[in-house]
Design a protein around this motif. Structure first.
Motif, PDB file in Angstrom:
ATOM      1  N   ARG A 188      -3.880   0.081   8.871  1.00  0.00           N
ATOM      2  CA  ARG A 188      -4.437   1.025   8.222  1.00  0.00           C
ATOM      3  C   ARG A 188      -4.017   1.068   6.709  1.00  0.00           C
ATOM      4  O   ARG A 188      -4.757   1.328   5.793  1.00  0.00           O
ATOM      5  CB  ARG A 188      -3.532   2.461   8.611  1.00  0.00           C
ATOM      6  N   CYS A 189      -2.757   0.365   6.398  1.00  0.00           N
ATOM      7  CA  CYS A 189      -2.299   0.263   5.094  1.00  0.00           C
ATOM      8  C   CYS A 189      -3.396  -0.919   4.237  1.00  0.00           C
ATOM      9  O   CYS A 189      -3.633  -0.880   3.259  1.00  0.00           O
ATOM     10  CB  CYS A 189      -0.935  -0.187   4.964  1.00  0.00           C
ATOM     11  N   ARG A 190      -3.902  -1.829   5.290  1.00  0.00           N
ATOM     12  CA  ARG A 190      -4.354  -2.931   4.822  1.00  0.00           C
ATOM     13  C   ARG A 190      -5.928  -2.452   4.236  1.00  0.00           C
ATOM     14  O   ARG A 190      -6.537  -2.912   3.329  1.00  0.00           O
ATOM     15  CB  ARG A 190      -4.438  -4.107   5.814  1.00  0.00           C
ATOM     16  N   GLN A 191      -6.420  -1.504   5.212  1.00  0.00           N
ATOM     17  CA  GLN A 191      -7.825  -0.829   4.941  1.00  0.00           C
ATOM     18  C   GLN A 191      -7.811  -0.032   3.676  1.00  0.00           C
ATOM     19  O   GLN A 191      -8.750   0.009   3.091  1.00  0.00           O
ATOM     20  CB  GLN A 191      -8.125  -0.271   6.076  1.00  0.00           C
TER      21      GLN A 191
ATOM     22  N   TRP B 218       3.641 -12.556  13.289  1.00  0.00           N
ATOM     23  CA  TRP B 218       3.476 -12.947  12.120  1.00  0.00           C
ATOM     24  C   TRP B 218       4.187 -14.339  11.895  1.00  0.00           C
ATOM     25  O   TRP B 218       4.629 -14.673  10.642  1.00  0.00           O
ATOM     26  CB  TRP B 218       4.196 -12.099  11.058  1.00  0.00           C
ATOM     27  N   VAL B 219       4.848 -15.195  12.892  1.00  0.00           N
ATOM     28  CA  VAL B 219       5.475 -16.332  12.783  1.00  0.00           C
ATOM     29  C   VAL B 219       4.972 -17.280  11.849  1.00  0.00           C
ATOM     30  O   VAL B 219       5.821 -18.092  11.103  1.00  0.00           O
ATOM     31  CB  VAL B 219       6.351 -16.912  14.267  1.00  0.00           C
ATOM     32  N   ARG B 220       3.679 -17.632  12.005  1.00  0.00           N
ATOM     33  CA  ARG B 220       3.183 -18.522  11.253  1.00  0.00           C
ATOM     34  C   ARG B 220       2.843 -18.120   9.821  1.00  0.00           C
ATOM     35  O   ARG B 220       2.730 -19.007   8.903  1.00  0.00           O
ATOM     36  CB  ARG B 220       1.801 -19.220  11.950  1.00  0.00           C
ATOM     37  N   ASP B 221       2.545 -16.906   9.451  1.00  0.00           N
ATOM     38  CA  ASP B 221       1.868 -16.580   8.297  1.00  0.00           C
ATOM     39  C   ASP B 221       2.781 -15.260   7.511  1.00  0.00           C
ATOM     40  O   ASP B 221       2.170 -14.570   6.880  1.00  0.00           O
ATOM     41  CB  ASP B 221       0.310 -16.228   8.364  1.00  0.00           C
ATOM     42  N   TRP B 222       4.061 -15.092   7.836  1.00  0.00           N
ATOM     43  CA  TRP B 222       4.926 -14.248   7.235  1.00  0.00           C
ATOM     44  C   TRP B 222       4.761 -14.306   5.703  1.00  0.00           C
ATOM     45  O   TRP B 222       4.884 -13.084   5.214  1.00  0.00           O
ATOM     46  CB  TRP B 222       6.359 -14.494   7.749  1.00  0.00           C
ATOM     47  N   ASP B 223       4.888 -15.347   5.232  1.00  0.00           N
ATOM     48  CA  ASP B 223       4.569 -15.336   3.636  1.00  0.00           C
ATOM     49  C   ASP B 223       3.140 -14.814   2.898  1.00  0.00           C
ATOM     50  O   ASP B 223       3.327 -14.176   1.905  1.00  0.00           O
ATOM     51  CB  ASP B 223       4.685 -16.811   3.192  1.00  0.00           C
ATOM     52  N   SER B 224       2.214 -14.886   3.758  1.00  0.00           N
ATOM     53  CA  SER B 224       1.134 -14.080   3.519  1.00  0.00           C
ATOM     54  C   SER B 224       0.877 -12.618   3.744  1.00  0.00           C
ATOM     55  O   SER B 224      -0.028 -11.947   3.434  1.00  0.00           O
ATOM     56  CB  SER B 224      -0.208 -15.057   3.864  1.00  0.00           C
ATOM     57  N   VAL B 225       1.857 -12.079   4.885  1.00  0.00           N
ATOM     58  CA  VAL B 225       1.903 -10.704   5.009  1.00  0.00           C
ATOM     59  C   VAL B 225       1.992  -9.930   4.072  1.00  0.00           C
ATOM     60  O   VAL B 225       3.173  -9.852   3.458  1.00  0.00           O
ATOM     61  CB  VAL B 225       2.637 -10.439   6.438  1.00  0.00           C
ATOM     62  N   LYS B 226       1.196  -8.931   3.900  1.00  0.00           N
ATOM     63  CA  LYS B 226       1.499  -7.708   2.593  1.00  0.00           C
ATOM     64  C   LYS B 226       1.353  -6.430   2.874  1.00  0.00           C
ATOM     65  O   LYS B 226       1.998  -5.629   2.057  1.00  0.00           O
ATOM     66  CB  LYS B 226       0.379  -8.143   1.586  1.00  0.00           C
ATOM     67  N   TYR B 227       0.951  -6.140   4.098  1.00  0.00           N
ATOM     68  CA  TYR B 227       0.908  -4.618   4.564  1.00  0.00           C
ATOM     69  C   TYR B 227       1.419  -4.312   6.028  1.00  0.00           C
ATOM     70  O   TYR B 227       1.510  -5.350   6.710  1.00  0.00           O
ATOM     71  CB  TYR B 227      -0.700  -4.369   4.602  1.00  0.00           C
ATOM     72  N   CYS B 228       2.069  -3.460   5.994  1.00  0.00           N
ATOM     73  CA  CYS B 228       2.638  -2.895   7.294  1.00  0.00           C
ATOM     74  C   CYS B 228       1.677  -2.737   8.415  1.00  0.00           C
ATOM     75  O   CYS B 228       2.263  -2.716   9.758  1.00  0.00           O
ATOM     76  CB  CYS B 228       3.664  -1.856   7.002  1.00  0.00           C
ATOM     77  N   SER B 229       0.632  -2.442   8.149  1.00  0.00           N
ATOM     78  CA  SER B 229      -0.202  -2.005   9.361  1.00  0.00           C
ATOM     79  C   SER B 229      -1.829  -2.180   8.836  1.00  0.00           C
ATOM     80  O   SER B 229      -2.105  -2.472   7.832  1.00  0.00           O
ATOM     81  CB  SER B 229      -0.157  -0.549   9.675  1.00  0.00           C
TER      82      SER B 229
ATOM     83  N   SER C 183       0.804  -1.250  -0.006  1.00  0.00           N
ATOM     84  CA  SER C 183       0.036  -0.036  -0.018  1.00  0.00           C
ATOM     85  C   SER C 183       0.836   1.273  -0.204  1.00  0.00           C
ATOM     86  O   SER C 183       0.534   2.013  -1.015  1.00  0.00           O
ATOM     87  CB  SER C 183      -1.048   0.083   1.131  1.00  0.00           C
ATOM     88  N   CYS C 184       1.971   1.330   1.048  1.00  0.00           N
ATOM     89  CA  CYS C 184       2.480   2.609   1.063  1.00  0.00           C
ATOM     90  C   CYS C 184       3.861   2.636   0.470  1.00  0.00           C
ATOM     91  O   CYS C 184       4.425   3.432   0.376  1.00  0.00           O
ATOM     92  CB  CYS C 184       2.586   3.152   2.706  1.00  0.00           C
ATOM     93  N   GLY C 185       4.357   1.344   0.108  1.00  0.00           N
ATOM     94  CA  GLY C 185       5.698   1.244  -0.255  1.00  0.00           C
ATOM     95  C   GLY C 185       6.925   0.986   0.686  1.00  0.00           C
ATOM     96  O   GLY C 185       7.944   0.911   0.195  1.00  0.00           O
TER      97      GLY C 185
END
Length: 55
Positions: free
Chosen positions: A40-43, A27-38, A16-18
């Motif tokens: 607010r960016c996810r929304q 995020w230990v179990r799903d680090w590969d699927s995390v795309k946004y830093c917060s 979202s913000c770059g």
């Protein structure tokens, strides 16, 4: 690894913000699927247009 030494943690760029963000313990179990830093960016994620027509 000593506490507070974030230099050696994996990082990614937010879609979202770059800006770069580092791995967090929650995020230990799903680090590969995390795309946004917060949340607010996810929304405010970029809108994807699926019905774009080119003429």
């Amino acid at each position: 690894m000593s506490k507070g030494n974030k230099r050696y943690l994996p990082s990614k760029d937010c879609l979202s913000c770059g800006l770069p963000f580092s791995w967090r313990k929650k995020w230990v179990r799903d680090w590969d699927s995390v795309k946004y830093c917060s949340d607010r960016c996810r929304q405010n994620k970029p809108k994807v247009r699926s019905h774009v027509r080119e003429f």
